[in-house]
Design an enzyme around this catalytic site. Structure first.
Site, PDB file in Angstrom:
ATOM      1  N   ARG A 161       0.815  -1.224   0.000  1.00 23.75           N
ATOM      2  CA  ARG A 161       0.000   0.000   0.000  1.00 23.75           C
ATOM      3  C   ARG A 161       0.850   1.277   0.000  1.00 23.75           C
ATOM      4  O   ARG A 161       0.445   2.301   0.549  1.00 23.75           O
ATOM      5  CB  ARG A 161      -0.967   0.033   1.202  1.00 23.75           C
ATOM      6  CG  ARG A 161      -1.930  -1.122   1.243  1.00 23.75           C
ATOM      7  CD  ARG A 161      -2.883  -1.098   0.051  1.00 23.75           C
ATOM      8  NE  ARG A 161      -3.815  -2.196   0.129  1.00 23.75           N
ATOM      9  CZ  ARG A 161      -3.648  -3.364  -0.497  1.00 23.75           C
ATOM     10  NH1 ARG A 161      -2.602  -3.566  -1.267  1.00 23.75           N
ATOM     11  NH2 ARG A 161      -4.549  -4.319  -0.380  1.00 23.75           N
ATOM     12  N   SER A 236     -11.093  -0.888   2.866  1.00 22.81           N
ATOM     13  CA  SER A 236     -10.365  -1.198   4.106  1.00 22.81           C
ATOM     14  C   SER A 236      -9.975   0.106   4.787  1.00 22.81           C
ATOM     15  O   SER A 236      -9.299   0.937   4.194  1.00 22.81           O
ATOM     16  CB  SER A 236      -9.091  -1.980   3.800  1.00 22.81           C
ATOM     17  OG  SER A 236      -9.439  -3.172   3.161  1.00 22.81           O
ATOM     18  N   GLU A 326      -5.773   3.460   6.460  1.00 20.37           N
ATOM     19  CA  GLU A 326      -5.297   3.314   5.073  1.00 20.37           C
ATOM     20  C   GLU A 326      -5.645   4.535   4.200  1.00 20.37           C
ATOM     21  O   GLU A 326      -4.763   5.072   3.520  1.00 20.37           O
ATOM     22  CB  GLU A 326      -5.861   2.036   4.433  1.00 20.37           C
ATOM     23  CG  GLU A 326      -5.356   1.862   3.011  1.00 20.37           C
ATOM     24  CD  GLU A 326      -5.965   0.681   2.276  1.00 20.37           C
ATOM     25  OE1 GLU A 326      -5.799  -0.457   2.735  1.00 20.37           O
ATOM     26  OE2 GLU A 326      -6.597   0.908   1.235  1.00 20.37           O
TER      27      GLU A 326
HETATM   28  C1  LIG Z   1     -15.335  -0.870  -1.393  1.00 24.91           C
HETATM   29  C2  LIG Z   1     -13.863  -0.622  -1.605  1.00 24.91           C
HETATM   30  C3  LIG Z   1     -13.013  -1.703  -1.787  1.00 24.91           C
HETATM   31  C4  LIG Z   1     -11.628  -1.501  -1.977  1.00 24.91           C
HETATM   32  N1  LIG Z   1     -10.823  -2.594  -2.164  1.00 24.91           N
HETATM   33  C5  LIG Z   1      -9.495  -2.424  -2.354  1.00 24.91           C
HETATM   34  C6  LIG Z   1      -8.625  -3.545  -2.568  1.00 24.91           C
HETATM   35  O1  LIG Z   1      -9.059  -4.690  -2.598  1.00 24.91           O
HETATM   36  N2  LIG Z   1      -7.299  -3.312  -2.764  1.00 24.91           N
HETATM   37  C7  LIG Z   1      -6.789  -2.048  -2.761  1.00 24.91           C
HETATM   38  O2  LIG Z   1      -5.567  -1.919  -2.947  1.00 24.91           O
HETATM   39  N3  LIG Z   1      -7.580  -0.962  -2.570  1.00 24.91           N
HETATM   40  C8  LIG Z   1      -8.912  -1.129  -2.367  1.00 24.91           C
HETATM   41  N4  LIG Z   1      -9.716  -0.037  -2.149  1.00 24.91           N
HETATM   42  C9  LIG Z   1      -9.129   1.305  -2.138  1.00 24.91           C
HETATM   43  C10 LIG Z   1      -9.209   2.023  -3.498  1.00 24.91           C
HETATM   44  O3  LIG Z   1     -10.024   1.322  -4.371  1.00 24.91           O
HETATM   45  C11 LIG Z   1      -7.809   2.161  -4.113  1.00 24.91           C
HETATM   46  O4  LIG Z   1      -6.954   2.869  -3.245  1.00 24.91           O
HETATM   47  C12 LIG Z   1      -7.867   2.900  -5.468  1.00 24.91           C
HETATM   48  O5  LIG Z   1      -6.613   2.807  -6.090  1.00 24.91           O
HETATM   49  C13 LIG Z   1      -8.241   4.369  -5.323  1.00 24.91           C
HETATM   50  O6  LIG Z   1      -8.499   4.887  -6.606  1.00 24.91           O
HETATM   51  P1  LIG Z   1      -9.163   6.308  -6.781  1.00 24.91           P
HETATM   52  O7  LIG Z   1      -9.150   6.644  -8.212  1.00 24.91           O
HETATM   53  O8  LIG Z   1     -10.490   6.333  -6.112  1.00 24.91           O
HETATM   54  O9  LIG Z   1      -8.104   7.212  -6.003  1.00 24.91           O
HETATM   55  P2  LIG Z   1      -8.394   8.355  -4.961  1.00 24.91           P
HETATM   56  O10 LIG Z   1      -9.048   7.767  -3.768  1.00 24.91           O
HETATM   57  O11 LIG Z   1      -9.071   9.484  -5.623  1.00 24.91           O
HETATM   58  O12 LIG Z   1      -6.892   8.777  -4.593  1.00 24.91           O
HETATM   59  C14 LIG Z   1      -6.091   7.899  -3.807  1.00 24.91           C
HETATM   60  C15 LIG Z   1      -4.678   8.492  -3.677  1.00 24.91           C
HETATM   61  O13 LIG Z   1      -4.046   8.484  -4.939  1.00 24.91           O
HETATM   62  C16 LIG Z   1      -3.717   9.810  -5.359  1.00 24.91           C
HETATM   63  N5  LIG Z   1      -3.993   9.841  -6.794  1.00 24.91           N
HETATM   64  C17 LIG Z   1      -5.161   9.564  -7.414  1.00 24.91           C
HETATM   65  N6  LIG Z   1      -5.016   9.643  -8.742  1.00 24.91           N
HETATM   66  C18 LIG Z   1      -3.725   9.980  -8.963  1.00 24.91           C
HETATM   67  C19 LIG Z   1      -2.950  10.233 -10.136  1.00 24.91           C
HETATM   68  N7  LIG Z   1      -3.485  10.152 -11.357  1.00 24.91           N
HETATM   69  N8  LIG Z   1      -1.641  10.574  -9.986  1.00 24.91           N
HETATM   70  C20 LIG Z   1      -1.077  10.670  -8.755  1.00 24.91           C
HETATM   71  N9  LIG Z   1      -1.756  10.455  -7.625  1.00 24.91           N
HETATM   72  C21 LIG Z   1      -3.071  10.109  -7.725  1.00 24.91           C
HETATM   73  C22 LIG Z   1      -4.587  10.721  -4.529  1.00 24.91           C
HETATM   74  O14 LIG Z   1      -3.999  12.002  -4.368  1.00 24.91           O
HETATM   75  C23 LIG Z   1      -4.643   9.952  -3.228  1.00 24.91           C
HETATM   76  O15 LIG Z   1      -3.468  10.157  -2.487  1.00 24.91           O
HETATM   77  C24 LIG Z   1     -11.102  -0.197  -1.976  1.00 24.91           C
HETATM   78  C25 LIG Z   1     -11.970   0.908  -1.804  1.00 24.91           C
HETATM   79  C26 LIG Z   1     -13.340   0.705  -1.621  1.00 24.91           C
HETATM   80  C27 LIG Z   1     -14.253   1.893  -1.445  1.00 24.91           C
END
Ligand SMILES: Cc1cc2nc3c(=O)[nH]c(=O)nc-3n(C[C@H](O)[C@H](O)[C@H](O)COP(=O)(O)OP(=O)(O)OC[C@H]3O[C@@H](n4cnc5c(N)ncnc54)[C@H](O)[C@@H]3O)c2cc1C
EC number: 1.3.1.98
Length: 331
Positions: A161, A236, A326
Site C-alpha cells: 500500500r 479497508s 489506510e
Molecule cells: C469498497 C472498496 C473496496 C476496496 N478494495 C481495495 C482492494 O481490494 N485493494 C486495494 O488496494 N484498494 C482497495 N480499495 C481502495 C481504493 O479502491 C484504491 O486505493 C484505489 O486505487 C483508489 O483509486 P481512486 O481513483 O479512487 O483514487 P483516490 O481515492 O481518488 O486517490 C487515492 C490516492 O491516490 C492519489 N492519486 C489519485 N489519482 C492519482 C494520479 N493520477 N496521480 C497521482 N496520484 C493520484 C490521490 O492524491 C490519493 O493520495 C477499496 C476501496 C473501496 C471503497
C-alpha cells in the site's frame, strides 16, 4: 478542461465526508495537466489529485486549493502483451478489457474501485495480485520540475500500500497520466488466495482463464464488500500490521494469526475484539468485513475521527498494537 468552484468534497469521495473545495478542475487531455497546474500556481494555491475518491477522506474545513480530477481516457496496445492505460480510466474497465483479450496479470484486481492513475500510488492489490507485478512505468507530470516525465517501476519504491507517490518527500509530487503494464498468456494456478480457493472448491471450478477468475473475484468481493454507490466507505479503513520477530512471537503466544512476513490481519483483530457490526458516532464496522468502516449517518469528519480513536484504543488495550488508517486525508 472544466473548472468548477466551491464543490462539495463529500460528492467526490466514497466516504461522503468533507466541506467545500475552492476549485475542482476536470482534466480531459494530457495538455490539461500542465494548464491546470499553472492555473493553481498563478493563484498560489495548493493542488490535490483525485481519481474517484475511494481512498481519500475529506475534512470538514474543505480544501482551499485546486483539486485535479483525472478524467483522461484511453487504452492502447504497445505490443501483444504491453498496454498503456490512461489514468482517468477505471481500473475495473481496464481489467475487463484485458480479460476479454484473454490476458493474465490483473484479473484478481477485478472490482477494485478507482482509477488507473491511482493504482500505482498505493500499489493496489487483492487476492494475491498487486499492480507491481505487471507495472513497467508511468508517464506523469512532475509538479516540482514542471515537466512531463517517465518513471520506471524500479524507481517507485513500491511496497504494501505504498510508493514514492504517497510516502516520503515526493508524495503528491507527480500526477500519473498513464500506466504501462506487461501482461502474459499464462494462467493463475491453484492454490489461490483463501476465499478464492474456497469458492473454486465449493463450485468445482476448473476454468482458471482470466475471464473466469474475474467473474469469481467480482462475485466474492461484492458478496462481502459495500458497493460505493450503495454504501459510503473507503474500503479497508485500517492497514494490516507488519511486526518484527519479537512482536510476532508475542502475538502468536496470544493466539493471534501471524501470516507470512509477520503480517497480522487487522480485520481479525477488530473481529476478535467483538467490534463487527458495532456503531461509533455514525460509523459502523461492517458485519461482513471487519476492516471496513461504513459511514452510516456521520455528517462530519469529527465523527469519523472519534470513531477511529475509539477503535484504535480498543485494539491497543487488547493486543498492544496500534492500527493505522489506510485512506489518505484531503488537506
Ligand atoms: C469498497 C472498496 C473496496 C476496496 N478494495 C481495495 C482492494 O481490494 N485493494 C486495494 O488496494 N484498494 C482497495 N480499495 C481502495 C481504493 O479502491 C484504491 O486505493 C484505489 O486505487 C483508489 O483509486 P481512486 O481513483 O479512487 O483514487 P483516490 O481515492 O481518488 O486517490 C487515492 C490516492 O491516490 C492519489 N492519486 C489519485 N489519482 C492519482 C494520479 N493520477 N496521480 C497521482 N496520484 C493520484 C490521490 O492524491 C490519493 O493520495 C477499496 C476501496 C473501496 C471503497
Amino acid at each position: 478542461m472544466k473548472i468548477n468552484e466551491n464543490v462539495k468534497i463529500k460528492e467526490l469521495t466514497t466516504m461522503r465526508l468533507g466541506g467545500l473545495a475552492r476549485y475542482v478542475i476536470e482534466l480531459e487531455t494530457v495538455e490539461d495537466v500542465e494548464k491546470a497546474y499553472l492555473f493553481a500556481k498563478e493563484r498560489q494555491l495548493p493542488v490535490f489529485i483525485l481519481g474517484t475518491g475511494s481512498n481519500v477522506i475529506g475534512k470538514d474545513e474543505g480544501f482551499k486549493g485546486v483539486i485535479l480530477l483525472n478524467r483522461i481516457k484511453g487504452i492502447r496496445f504497445i505490443d501483444e502483451l504491453t498496454i498503456d492505460a490512461m489514468g482517468g480510466e477505471l481500473l475495473d474497465d481496464l481489467v475487463a478489457f484485458t480479460t476479454e483479450k484473454n490476458l493474465s496479470g490483473i484479473e484478481a484486481l477485478s472490482a477494485i474501485p478507482g482509477t488507473v492513475g491511482a493504482a500505482p500510488v498505493q500499489n493496489v492489490g487483492a487476492y494475491g495480485q498487486e499492480i507491481e507485478q505487471v507495472l513497467e512505468s508511468v508517464y506523469a507530470y512532475d509538479f516540482k520540475e514542471e515537466k512531463y516525465v517517465t518513471i520506471k517501476k524500479e524507481d517507485m519504491n513500491l511496497g504494501y500500500r505504498q510508493s514514492i507517490f504517497n510516502q516520503g518527500e515526493d508524495a503528491g509530487r507527480y500526477l500519473i497520466i498513464s500506466m504501462r503494464i506487461h501482461l502474459s498468456h499464462d494462467r493463475l494456478t491453484p492454490p489461490f488466495y483463501t476465499s478464492l480457493q474456497s469458492y473454486v472448491e465449493e463450485h468445482q471450478i476448473t476454468d482458471f482463464s482470466p475471464k473466469s477468475i474475474r467473474e469469481m473475484v467480482t462475485e466474492i468481493r461484492w458478496s462481502k464488500l459495500p458497493k460505493p454507490e450503495e454504501m459510503a466507505s473507503s474500503g479497508s479503513f485500517f492497514k494490516n500490521v507488519y511486526l518484527d520477530d519479537q512482536e510476532a512471537e508475542r502475538l502468536r503466544s496470544m493466539n493471534v494469526p501471524v501470516w507470512e512476513g509477520n503480517k497480522v490481519p487487522s480485520g481479525w483483530l477488530i473481529d476478535h475484539a467483538g467490534l463487527k457490526g458495532k456503531s461509533f458516532y455514525g460509523m459502523r464496522v461492517s458485519e461482513k468485513a471487519a476492516l471496513i468502516l461504513i459511514n452510516e449517518s456521520a455528517q462530519s469528519y469529527a465523527h469519523l475521527k472519534q470513531a477511529r480513536e475509539e477503535i484504535v484504543s480498543i485494539i491497543e488495550k487488547k493486543y498492544g498494537l496500534t492500527l493505522k488508517q489506510e485512506p489518505v486525508e484531503l488537506e
